[in-house]
Design a protein around this motif. Structure first.
Motif, mmCIF file in Angstrom:
data_model
loop_
_atom_site.group_PDB
_atom_site.id
_atom_site.type_symbol
_atom_site.label_atom_id
_atom_site.label_comp_id
_atom_site.label_asym_id
_atom_site.label_seq_id
_atom_site.Cartn_x
_atom_site.Cartn_y
_atom_site.Cartn_z
ATOM 1 N N ALA A 32 0.889 -1.233 -0.037
ATOM 2 C CA ALA A 32 0.017 -0.154 -0.010
ATOM 3 C C ALA A 32 0.821 1.167 -0.006
ATOM 4 O O ALA A 32 0.496 2.345 -0.590
ATOM 5 C CB ALA A 32 -1.126 -0.103 1.205
ATOM 6 N N LEU A 126 -7.002 -2.851 -1.122
ATOM 7 C CA LEU A 126 -6.270 -1.511 -1.665
ATOM 8 C C LEU A 126 -7.097 -0.819 -2.526
ATOM 9 O O LEU A 126 -7.324 0.445 -2.559
ATOM 10 C CB LEU A 126 -4.990 -2.024 -2.553
ATOM 11 C CG LEU A 126 -3.952 -2.758 -1.495
ATOM 12 C CD1 LEU A 126 -2.730 -2.884 -2.378
ATOM 13 C CD2 LEU A 126 -3.503 -1.733 -0.347
ATOM 14 N N GLU A 129 -9.639 0.958 -0.600
ATOM 15 C CA GLU A 129 -8.923 2.267 0.316
ATOM 16 C C GLU A 129 -8.654 3.329 -0.875
ATOM 17 O O GLU A 129 -8.125 4.223 -0.521
ATOM 18 C CB GLU A 129 -7.686 1.801 0.763
ATOM 19 C CG GLU A 129 -7.801 0.804 1.851
ATOM 20 C CD GLU A 129 -6.632 0.312 2.743
ATOM 21 O OE1 GLU A 129 -5.488 0.526 1.810
ATOM 22 O OE2 GLU A 129 -6.747 -0.628 3.503
ATOM 23 N N ARG A 131 -6.477 3.026 -3.245
ATOM 24 C CA ARG A 131 -4.930 3.091 -3.800
ATOM 25 C C ARG A 131 -4.884 2.660 -4.983
ATOM 26 O O ARG A 131 -5.696 1.621 -5.563
ATOM 27 C CB ARG A 131 -4.174 2.373 -2.710
ATOM 28 C CG ARG A 131 -4.346 2.675 -1.263
ATOM 29 C CD ARG A 131 -3.567 1.820 -0.298
ATOM 30 N NE ARG A 131 -3.510 2.372 0.766
ATOM 31 C CZ ARG A 131 -3.020 3.254 1.666
ATOM 32 N NH1 ARG A 131 -2.161 4.138 0.990
ATOM 33 N NH2 ARG A 131 -3.239 3.491 2.826
#
Length: 195
Positions: A32, A126, A129, A131
């Motif tokens: 991340a 990910l 989130e 990202r």
């Protein structure tokens, strides 16, 4: 469906190593973080590039011999492409020990294939989130085929045992050794450890 005796034995024998790897290697956090992503992807390359030549030929031959539908596939090339996408060179592979039996090779492949199940979860988290996923295609190289591949590997574990070509003990030893190899290669390097 009746659980596979080989799979149950593998899970029991490697549960602690699996948990230690997840906790100590901090893979998801390192992927991340843009400052540690490339080094972590390089660690995955070293792991797969070391594991595959040691285990894949034996497992492919076994699968053909017992008529199983599992074909080990290289992830190292895809990870090298991910490294290139991140502007990083391909590192040397980690040196895997010589495997003493096809059962041990199966245990090693179990570790590698299992990492794809975890990779799909990491990729979803990910994404949730927000990202970016640059350089992370290797986490889910087979998409919807992943579950089918996993079931084929479990069937091969059982066929290897029932045909007498491998024992549960050999497969478990390979899984334990495969996790130890993963721990050595995926553990954060000194510069990453403080991140």
């Amino acid at each position: 469906m009746i659980a596979s005796p080989a799979l149950l034995a593998l899970r029991e024998a490697t549960a602690s190593a699996h948990e230690t790897l997840e906790t100590e290697a901090r893979i998801e956090a390192r992927l991340a973080d843009p400052t540690t992503r490339a080094a972590t992807v390089a660690d995955f390359y070293r792991f797969h590039a070391g594991l595959e030549p040691a285990s894949h030929p034996q497992v492919a031959e076994l699968s053909r011999a017992v008529g199983a539908g599992f074909d080990p596939r290289s992830r190292a090339n895809g990870i090298a492409a991910d490294l290139a996408a991140l502007g990083e060179p391909t590192p040397p592979s980690a040196l895997a020990p010589q495997l003493r039996s096809v059962g041990e090779a199966l245990g090693w492949v179990y570790v590698a294939e299992g990492s794809m199940l975890g990779g799909r979860i990491i990729r979803r988290r990910l994404t949730a989130e927000g990202r970016g996923l640059e350089g992370l295609a290797f986490l889910d190289p087979y998409g919807e085929e992943t579950g089918e591949r996993w079931r084929a590997l479990i069937a091969l574990l059982d066929l290897a045992c029932t045909s007498g070509r491998a024992s549960v003990d050999q497969i478990v030893q390979g899984g334990v050794d495969g996790f130890a190899f993963a721990q050595r290669t995926l553990q954060p390097q000194t510069q990453d450890a403080a991140a």
